[in-house]
Design a protein around this motif. Structure first.
Motif, PDB file in Angstrom:
ATOM      1  N   ARG A  14       0.813  -1.213   0.000  1.00  0.00           N
ATOM      2  CA  ARG A  14       0.000   0.000   0.000  1.00  0.00           C
ATOM      3  C   ARG A  14       0.847   1.264   0.000  1.00  0.00           C
ATOM      4  O   ARG A  14       1.975   1.272   0.501  1.00  0.00           O
ATOM      5  CB  ARG A  14      -0.943   0.010   1.206  1.00  0.00           C
ATOM      6  N   ASN A  15       0.248   2.314  -0.521  1.00  0.00           N
ATOM      7  CA  ASN A  15       0.885   3.613  -0.531  1.00  0.00           C
ATOM      8  C   ASN A  15       1.176   4.059   0.903  1.00  0.00           C
ATOM      9  O   ASN A  15       0.325   3.904   1.782  1.00  0.00           O
ATOM     10  CB  ASN A  15      -0.063   4.611  -1.218  1.00  0.00           C
ATOM     11  N   PRO A  16       2.349   4.627   1.155  1.00  0.00           N
ATOM     12  CA  PRO A  16       2.666   5.107   2.509  1.00  0.00           C
ATOM     13  C   PRO A  16       1.667   6.129   3.041  1.00  0.00           C
ATOM     14  O   PRO A  16       1.517   6.280   4.250  1.00  0.00           O
ATOM     15  CB  PRO A  16       4.057   5.739   2.348  1.00  0.00           C
ATOM     16  N   GLN A  17       0.967   6.836   2.126  1.00  0.00           N
ATOM     17  CA  GLN A  17       0.002   7.850   2.533  1.00  0.00           C
ATOM     18  C   GLN A  17      -1.409   7.282   2.748  1.00  0.00           C
ATOM     19  O   GLN A  17      -2.366   8.039   2.961  1.00  0.00           O
ATOM     20  CB  GLN A  17      -0.049   8.974   1.501  1.00  0.00           C
ATOM     21  N   THR A  18      -1.560   5.962   2.704  1.00  0.00           N
ATOM     22  CA  THR A  18      -2.858   5.340   2.994  1.00  0.00           C
ATOM     23  C   THR A  18      -3.371   5.837   4.341  1.00  0.00           C
ATOM     24  O   THR A  18      -2.644   5.805   5.334  1.00  0.00           O
ATOM     25  CB  THR A  18      -2.726   3.803   3.029  1.00  0.00           C
ATOM     26  N   PRO A  19      -4.603   6.305   4.414  1.00  0.00           N
ATOM     27  CA  PRO A  19      -5.103   6.843   5.686  1.00  0.00           C
ATOM     28  C   PRO A  19      -5.289   5.766   6.755  1.00  0.00           C
ATOM     29  O   PRO A  19      -5.693   4.645   6.457  1.00  0.00           O
ATOM     30  CB  PRO A  19      -6.441   7.474   5.307  1.00  0.00           C
ATOM     31  N   VAL A  20      -4.991   6.141   7.983  1.00  0.00           N
ATOM     32  CA  VAL A  20      -5.100   5.248   9.137  1.00  0.00           C
ATOM     33  C   VAL A  20      -5.776   6.002  10.272  1.00  0.00           C
ATOM     34  O   VAL A  20      -5.485   7.181  10.516  1.00  0.00           O
ATOM     35  CB  VAL A  20      -3.709   4.758   9.598  1.00  0.00           C
ATOM     36  N   VAL A  33      -9.488  10.011  19.205  1.00  0.00           N
ATOM     37  CA  VAL A  33      -9.415   9.659  17.791  1.00  0.00           C
ATOM     38  C   VAL A  33      -8.210  10.373  17.180  1.00  0.00           C
ATOM     39  O   VAL A  33      -8.090  11.600  17.290  1.00  0.00           O
ATOM     40  CB  VAL A  33     -10.698  10.066  17.040  1.00  0.00           C
ATOM     41  N   GLN A  34      -7.331   9.606  16.559  1.00  0.00           N
ATOM     42  CA  GLN A  34      -6.163  10.174  15.902  1.00  0.00           C
ATOM     43  C   GLN A  34      -6.124   9.689  14.456  1.00  0.00           C
ATOM     44  O   GLN A  34      -6.243   8.496  14.190  1.00  0.00           O
ATOM     45  CB  GLN A  34      -4.874   9.739  16.615  1.00  0.00           C
ATOM     46  N   ASP A  74       2.596   5.227   6.896  1.00  0.00           N
ATOM     47  CA  ASP A  74       4.022   5.336   7.208  1.00  0.00           C
ATOM     48  C   ASP A  74       4.310   6.025   8.533  1.00  0.00           C
ATOM     49  O   ASP A  74       5.443   5.998   9.010  1.00  0.00           O
ATOM     50  CB  ASP A  74       4.773   6.043   6.077  1.00  0.00           C
ATOM     51  N   SER A  75       3.278   6.620   9.166  1.00  0.00           N
ATOM     52  CA  SER A  75       3.530   7.428  10.366  1.00  0.00           C
ATOM     53  C   SER A  75       2.729   7.028  11.598  1.00  0.00           C
ATOM     54  O   SER A  75       3.052   7.460  12.706  1.00  0.00           O
ATOM     55  CB  SER A  75       3.223   8.906  10.068  1.00  0.00           C
ATOM     56  N   PHE A  76       1.680   6.220  11.459  1.00  0.00           N
ATOM     57  CA  PHE A  76       0.749   6.007  12.581  1.00  0.00           C
ATOM     58  C   PHE A  76       1.391   5.350  13.792  1.00  0.00           C
ATOM     59  O   PHE A  76       0.936   5.540  14.920  1.00  0.00           O
ATOM     60  CB  PHE A  76      -0.473   5.201  12.127  1.00  0.00           C
ATOM     61  N   THR A  77       2.469   4.574  13.599  1.00  0.00           N
ATOM     62  CA  THR A  77       3.090   3.889  14.739  1.00  0.00           C
ATOM     63  C   THR A  77       3.793   4.860  15.682  1.00  0.00           C
ATOM     64  O   THR A  77       4.170   4.478  16.791  1.00  0.00           O
ATOM     65  CB  THR A  77       4.097   2.824  14.258  1.00  0.00           C
TER      66      THR A  77
END
Length: 273
Positions: free
Chosen positions: A183-189, A202-203, A208-211
């Motif tokens: 998946r694209n690193p910018q996939t929303p999470v 809620v965040q 690529d950044s959620f962790t």
């Protein structure tokens, strides 16, 4: 005849519990559950017998509930979310199967964590999706990673349960790396903690950044598929209506027929040829 009711409490607030779930708890002779879940229904408890235990005491709760039903009591075994989703229903039925115990069982469905968390961020599960628990207490980690790989390659939107704990910090990082291969690193999470409870948060982030966000066991992590996108503070996973209709006027696209299977471009080319 006495009955064992497996009651899904939903996210935790009474307003999100079904009317039937509330009535079953009120009318039960005994309430059995993990202590925090019993606390969720405290306002519904009057003179019922209470059996509450701590973490990892699932067998003890199940055994107590079965024994009380055999003694002639109507028992409500309460579970967060839905009793059949990572909760007590599977254990109860396994114990009844192995022991050949003939008792009446009723399952009262509840709103799952995936549904509750998704409702707070729009429509992230608008198309095919799955849930995967990252807890390896009962399932070997190599099996879990196999499931993540399969879901990622099949482009499912995924809700991760039990994403991180004090002892288990790296599983979510490994899951992230598997997903980034597909998946694209910018996939929303979305990372939703304690949906519909007092401590709710809620965040919104990206694959690529959620962790880097702060979350633990009470959170659910929803990862969109390759079609998912951010719209203001929402995550949207399209169902596919744009493939068949123009959304500004609802007209059917050329070559498509309402109520019939979607014709892909390759199929249309074959038909015209």
């Amino acid at each position: 005849m006495a009955k064992l009711s497996l009651v899904g409490l939903g996210p935790g607030s009474l307003e999100m519990m079904s009317i039937k779930a509330q009535e079953v708890v009120k009318k039960a002779d005994a309430i059995v559950g993990y202590a925090p879940y019993v606390k969720m229904v405290a306002s519904l408890i009057k003179s019922q017998t209470i059996v509450k235990t701590g973490m990892t005491k699932e067998w003890q709760r199940a055994d107590s509930a079965i024994q009380m039903v055999q003694e002639g009591k109507n028992v409500a075994l309460v579970c967060s979310g839905d009793a059949g989703m990572y909760a007590m229903a599977p254990l109860i039925f396994e114990m009844l199967t192995d022991g050949g115990v003939p008792i009446e069982v009723e399952t009262i469905p509840g709103i799952t964590a995936a549904n509750a968390c998704a409702s707070l961020v729009g429509a992230p599960l608008g198309h095919d999706s799955c849930t995967i628990s990252l807890s390896d207490l009962l399932t070997p980690w190599h099996i879990i990673t196999k499931r993540i790989e399969a879901a990622a390659s099949a482009d499912f939107a995924i809700t991760f349960y039990n994403p991180r704990s004090k002892k288990r910090q790296n599983h979510i990082l490994e899951a992230q790396q598997i997903l980034l291969k597909h998946r694209n690193p910018q996939t929303p999470v979305a990372v939703v903690n304690a949906a519909y409870r007092d401590e709710q948060s809620v965040q919104l982030s990206t694959l690529d950044s959620f962790t880097e966000l702060n979350f633990g066991m009470n959170a659910a992590v929803i990862v969109g598929n390759n079609s998912s996108y951010r719209f203001e503070d929402w995550i949207v996973t399209p169902r596919g209506y744009k493939n068949k209709y123009t959304l500004d006027d609802g007209e059917t696209r050329e070559g498509q027929t309402p109520g019939r299977s979607l014709i892909q471009n390759t199929e249309k080319n074959e038909v015209s040829a």
